[in-house]
Scaffold this active site. Structure first.
Site, PDB file in Angstrom:
ATOM      1  N   LYS A 206       8.917  49.978  25.307  1.00  0.00           N
ATOM      2  CA  LYS A 206      10.234  49.350  25.188  1.00  0.00           C
ATOM      3  C   LYS A 206      10.205  48.258  24.115  1.00  0.00           C
ATOM      4  O   LYS A 206      11.051  48.205  23.240  1.00  0.00           O
ATOM      5  CB  LYS A 206      10.639  48.781  26.556  1.00  0.00           C
ATOM      6  CG  LYS A 206      11.999  48.137  26.575  1.00  0.00           C
ATOM      7  CD  LYS A 206      12.385  47.721  27.994  1.00  0.00           C
ATOM      8  CE  LYS A 206      13.666  46.899  27.965  1.00  0.00           C
ATOM      9  NZ  LYS A 206      14.090  46.460  29.280  1.00  0.00           N
ATOM     10  N   GLU A 212      -1.895  46.944  24.937  1.00  0.00           N
ATOM     11  CA  GLU A 212      -2.619  48.178  25.260  1.00  0.00           C
ATOM     12  C   GLU A 212      -2.073  49.363  24.463  1.00  0.00           C
ATOM     13  O   GLU A 212      -2.822  50.154  23.875  1.00  0.00           O
ATOM     14  CB  GLU A 212      -2.495  48.494  26.763  1.00  0.00           C
ATOM     15  CG  GLU A 212      -3.172  47.484  27.672  1.00  0.00           C
ATOM     16  CD  GLU A 212      -2.240  46.359  28.113  1.00  0.00           C
ATOM     17  OE1 GLU A 212      -1.315  45.993  27.346  1.00  0.00           O
ATOM     18  OE2 GLU A 212      -2.449  45.843  29.223  1.00  0.00           O
ATOM     19  N   GLY A 267      11.962  48.646  32.252  1.00  0.00           N
ATOM     20  CA  GLY A 267      10.800  49.524  32.001  1.00  0.00           C
ATOM     21  C   GLY A 267      10.526  50.465  33.163  1.00  0.00           C
ATOM     22  O   GLY A 267      10.345  51.668  32.980  1.00  0.00           O
ATOM     23  N   ARG A 268      10.490  49.935  34.379  1.00  0.00           N
ATOM     24  CA  ARG A 268      10.134  50.764  35.533  1.00  0.00           C
ATOM     25  C   ARG A 268      11.294  51.638  36.002  1.00  0.00           C
ATOM     26  O   ARG A 268      11.170  52.360  36.986  1.00  0.00           O
ATOM     27  CB  ARG A 268       9.585  49.892  36.663  1.00  0.00           C
ATOM     28  CG  ARG A 268      10.487  48.749  37.073  1.00  0.00           C
ATOM     29  CD  ARG A 268       9.729  47.712  37.906  1.00  0.00           C
ATOM     30  NE  ARG A 268      10.524  46.521  38.172  1.00  0.00           N
ATOM     31  CZ  ARG A 268      10.620  45.490  37.359  1.00  0.00           C
ATOM     32  NH1 ARG A 268       9.971  45.484  36.216  1.00  0.00           N
ATOM     33  NH2 ARG A 268      11.350  44.438  37.692  1.00  0.00           N
ATOM     34  N   GLU A 353       6.684  45.468  41.321  1.00  0.00           N
ATOM     35  CA  GLU A 353       7.086  44.672  40.156  1.00  0.00           C
ATOM     36  C   GLU A 353       8.545  44.223  40.323  1.00  0.00           C
ATOM     37  O   GLU A 353       8.954  43.212  39.747  1.00  0.00           O
ATOM     38  CB  GLU A 353       6.907  45.484  38.850  1.00  0.00           C
ATOM     39  CG  GLU A 353       6.745  44.605  37.621  1.00  0.00           C
ATOM     40  CD  GLU A 353       6.426  45.378  36.341  1.00  0.00           C
ATOM     41  OE1 GLU A 353       7.312  46.067  35.823  1.00  0.00           O
ATOM     42  OE2 GLU A 353       5.281  45.282  35.852  1.00  0.00           O
ATOM     43  N   HIS A 384      -8.243  61.949  55.919  1.00  0.00           N
ATOM     44  CA  HIS A 384      -9.699  61.903  56.036  1.00  0.00           C
ATOM     45  C   HIS A 384     -10.274  60.647  55.407  1.00  0.00           C
ATOM     46  O   HIS A 384     -11.481  60.562  55.173  1.00  0.00           O
ATOM     47  CB  HIS A 384     -10.306  63.160  55.407  1.00  0.00           C
ATOM     48  CG  HIS A 384      -9.911  64.403  56.141  1.00  0.00           C
ATOM     49  ND1 HIS A 384     -10.614  64.889  57.220  1.00  0.00           N
ATOM     50  CD2 HIS A 384      -8.836  65.217  55.995  1.00  0.00           C
ATOM     51  CE1 HIS A 384     -10.010  65.977  57.684  1.00  0.00           C
ATOM     52  NE2 HIS A 384      -8.917  66.187  56.957  1.00  0.00           N
ATOM     53  N   LYS A 512      -1.337  38.092  30.565  1.00  0.00           N
ATOM     54  CA  LYS A 512      -1.260  38.553  29.172  1.00  0.00           C
ATOM     55  C   LYS A 512      -1.550  37.393  28.221  1.00  0.00           C
ATOM     56  O   LYS A 512      -2.295  37.537  27.248  1.00  0.00           O
ATOM     57  CB  LYS A 512       0.147  39.073  28.856  1.00  0.00           C
ATOM     58  CG  LYS A 512       0.516  40.386  29.486  1.00  0.00           C
ATOM     59  CD  LYS A 512       1.893  40.828  28.962  1.00  0.00           C
ATOM     60  CE  LYS A 512       2.482  41.949  29.788  1.00  0.00           C
ATOM     61  NZ  LYS A 512       3.856  42.294  29.423  1.00  0.00           N
TER      62      LYS A 512
HETATM   63  O1  F6P Z   1       3.491  44.225  31.837  1.00  0.00           O
HETATM   64  C1  F6P Z   1       4.529  44.801  32.542  1.00  0.00           C
HETATM   65  C2  F6P Z   1       5.471  45.541  31.654  1.00  0.00           C
HETATM   66  O2  F6P Z   1       6.265  44.668  30.950  1.00  0.00           O
HETATM   67  C3  F6P Z   1       6.283  46.519  32.474  1.00  0.00           C
HETATM   68  O3  F6P Z   1       7.375  45.961  33.075  1.00  0.00           O
HETATM   69  C4  F6P Z   1       6.571  47.570  31.479  1.00  0.00           C
HETATM   70  O4  F6P Z   1       6.947  48.753  32.118  1.00  0.00           O
HETATM   71  C5  F6P Z   1       5.254  47.680  30.757  1.00  0.00           C
HETATM   72  O5  F6P Z   1       4.777  46.347  30.714  1.00  0.00           O
HETATM   73  C6  F6P Z   1       5.286  48.286  29.398  1.00  0.00           C
HETATM   74  O6  F6P Z   1       6.092  47.569  28.498  1.00  0.00           O
HETATM   75  P1  F6P Z   1       6.546  48.212  27.130  1.00  0.00           P
HETATM   76  O7  F6P Z   1       7.347  49.430  27.457  1.00  0.00           O
HETATM   77  O8  F6P Z   1       7.363  47.169  26.444  1.00  0.00           O
HETATM   78  O9  F6P Z   1       5.329  48.578  26.357  1.00  0.00           O
END
Ligand code: F6P
Length: 549
Positions: A206, A212, A267-268, A353, A384, A512
């Site tokens: 987003k 990452e 995002g979620r 979240e 199990h 972060k």
């Molecule tokens: O660190 C949490 C978050 O901001 C989530 O809410 C989001 O889904 C994810 O990181 C990824 O963010 P982006 O889509 O901006 O890379």
């Protein structure tokens, strides 16, 4: 508004919870042959049986009052009207617009968002059809055989979970992989069996600033350019999904190869947007649209159904009863479907979240429990491993069982066994096994009286443990869409009752920030002045290991 825990309905529920020891589910079923029928609801191809909860009609009625007290209907109207109900980020919350199949208008600041939504869906259709048909060719002129989606959190979990869930609809001609972790192992292992000439990367973020994702994307780009020997290859092998065109361009992806979405998509809650592109690539745009249609049907149910027949509201209220009044700290989700194995992981982000908050929308401290710890694993595997605790442990773990009636993989009697196990687990949690029943079994098995006495306490199941059963005909795209939307709306209702902002996520920021500072310390030890003793010592150990970069 007064805190919800000072409302009359909340107080009455507290009183009922104090006397809950007297309520026995076994007895309630014995006294009322219509209980299961009365405490079941059908919507959008999903059957919810919530009769195995520790509730009676009075408790359900008081729970229903919370919907009125918290003005859930008013907040739902504000959400659909495009008001900035995500108040700490001043953003609308309009994921329902992404799957709007009808003529309900969705606006933000007076602007109709639907033309933009439909435009991106058309772009996704054209692109996914080109890739799936082999018309989209790589730099060397070959069609794609593999898609690697690089993203994390909401930009990965939803598409990954859905692609797995709909595995039965996928063709082996186009494999879809997901890379999220900054641990180089995941990207390395994914790339090692792939051919750059036939691999398409979807960079999903987003913000397009997530550490990452950008790290994995840069490494993937270097791998691609190295293998194909030409920077120009990026245009045929990289597409982006983002709200941030500037960063996409800065990364080197032509914005013609970008699929947009908007800041009013959390995002979620974004798998319905272009973030769902890997789903369209995996199962085709028609099925992606069926997923949207299933979710839309659930939206309309959520908007129109009265509280007592409203599936998301019922699930939300039962969750509140179990956690705020009966003291449950967690909530298990157990899909009896191997392809739904990542549903619990997906719901962890969606729920935790969203509702893992400790202050109200106005920043006041909350003195009642909010979102539970969500966890789970597919059945029968879960039986199990941790079901011992759910049946006989000291903690109350309300459980959702998710069960498709028909399997996509009809082999022998596997599915009958799967169904029997699922139904048996919810039955066992409800009825338990009394000391008298356990003793009779041991005696009937010929056990000596002293041995019976020794073993008896271990053989008793207290029962009276709550569970919901969510039945689907089959895991189809539409049923899955409805199921995910059901949980989204459940989360919304709970957030409103608890008075918090379900759509921000400030709690992820501190880690972060600190990781960014530690990377500076790795590069320049003098930047570590002022670190706490523990962190400083751990950094030093890492430095001595000699691999800091
Ligand atoms: O660190 C949490 C978050 O901001 C989530 O809410 C989001 O889904 C994810 O990181 C990824 O963010 P982006 O889509 O901006 O890379």
């Amino acid at each position: 508004m007064n805190p919800i825990n000072q409302s009359p309905a909340w107080r009455k529920l507290q009183q009922r919870a104090e006397g809950i020891g007297k309520l026995s589910m076994r007895q309630l079923f014995a006294e009322d042959v219509s209980r299961a029928e009365r405490m079941s609801v059908d919507a959008c191809g999903i059957h919810l049986d919530y009769s195995k909860n520790l509730v009676d009609d009075d408790i359900l009625q008081q729970l229903g009052m919370l919907i009125e007290t918290a003005d859930v209907g008013g907040w739902r109207d504000r959400m659909t009207a495009g008001d900035a109900i995500n108040n700490t980020e001043q953003r609308a919350v309009l994921h329902m617009a992404l799957r709007n199949r009808g003529d309900r208008p969705y606006r933000v600041g007076g602007d109709d968002v639907m033309p933009g939504v439909l435009g991106v869906l058309a772009q996704m259709r054209a692109f996914s059809e080109a890739v799936r048909s082999g018309a989209w060719l790589g730099h060397g002129g070959k069609p794609m055989t593999d898609v690697v989606s690089i993203g994390i959190g909401g930009s990965s979990l939803g598409p990954m979970m859905v692609c797995e869930a709909l595995q039965a609809y996928q063709s082996p001609a186009l494999r879809v992989h997901f890379v999220s972790n900054v641990d180089g192992a995941q990207l390395t292992q994914t790339l090692q069996s792939l051919d750059a000439e036939t691999t398409l990367f979807v960079i999903a973020s987003k913000t397009f600033t997530t550490q990452e994702t950008l790290t994995n994307a840069r490494t993937a780009r270097a791998w691609c350019v190295d293998a194909l020997g030409d920077e120009a290859a990026i245009a045929r092998h990289f597409v982006a999904v983002s709200t941030n065109a500037d960063e996409v361009a800065a990364f080197g992806i032509d914005t013609d190869n970008m699929f947009a979405f908007w800041d009013w998509v959390g995002g979620r809650y974004s798998l319905w947007s272009a973030i769902g592109l890997p789903i369209a690539l995996a199962v085709g745009m028609e099925r992606f649209e069926q997923l949207l249609a299933g979710a839309h049907a659930m939206d309309e149910h959520f908007i129109a159904a009265p509280t007592e027949a409203n599936m998301p509201m019922i699930l939300a209220l039962l969750g509140i009863w179990n956690s705020n009044f009966l003291g449950a700290g967690s909530h298990a989700v157990i899909p009896y479907d191997q392809n739904l194995r990542n549903l619990p992981t997906y719901l962890q982000q969606a729920d935790m979240e969203s509702n893992g908050k400790r202050v109200t929308r106005d920043g006041m401290a909350i003195d009642y429990a909010t979102g539970p710890v969500v966890w789970g694993q597919p059945g029968t595997d879960a039986q199990h491993s941790f079901f011992q605790l759910i049946h006989q442990g000291t903690r109350l773990v309300p459980t959702d069982f998710v069960l498709p009636l028909r399997s996509h993989y009809p082999v022998g009697d596997h599915h009958a066994k799967l169904v029997a196990n699922c139904l048996a687990q919810s039955q066992a949690l409800m009825q338990g096994k009394t000391a008298a029943e356990a003793e009779a079994e041991l005696v009937a098995a010929g056990m000596a009286p002293e041995a019976v006495a020794r073993l008896l306490p271990h053989k008793v199941f207290p029962g009276n443990r709550p569970s919901n059963l969510l039945l689907l005909e089959q895991v189809t795209p539409a049923a899955l869409g409805a199921l995910i939307a059901l949980y989204e709306h459940k989360i919304f209702v709970q957030g409103i009752v608890w008075g918090l902002d379900s759509y921000d996520q400030w709690g992820v920021e501190l880690g972060k920030q600190l990781a960014g500072k530690l990377l500076q310390v790795f590069a320049d030890p003098s930047a570590g002045a002022g670190l706490d003793g523990s962190t400083a010592a751990l950094v030093e150990r890492y430095r001595r290991a000699g691999s800091e970069k």
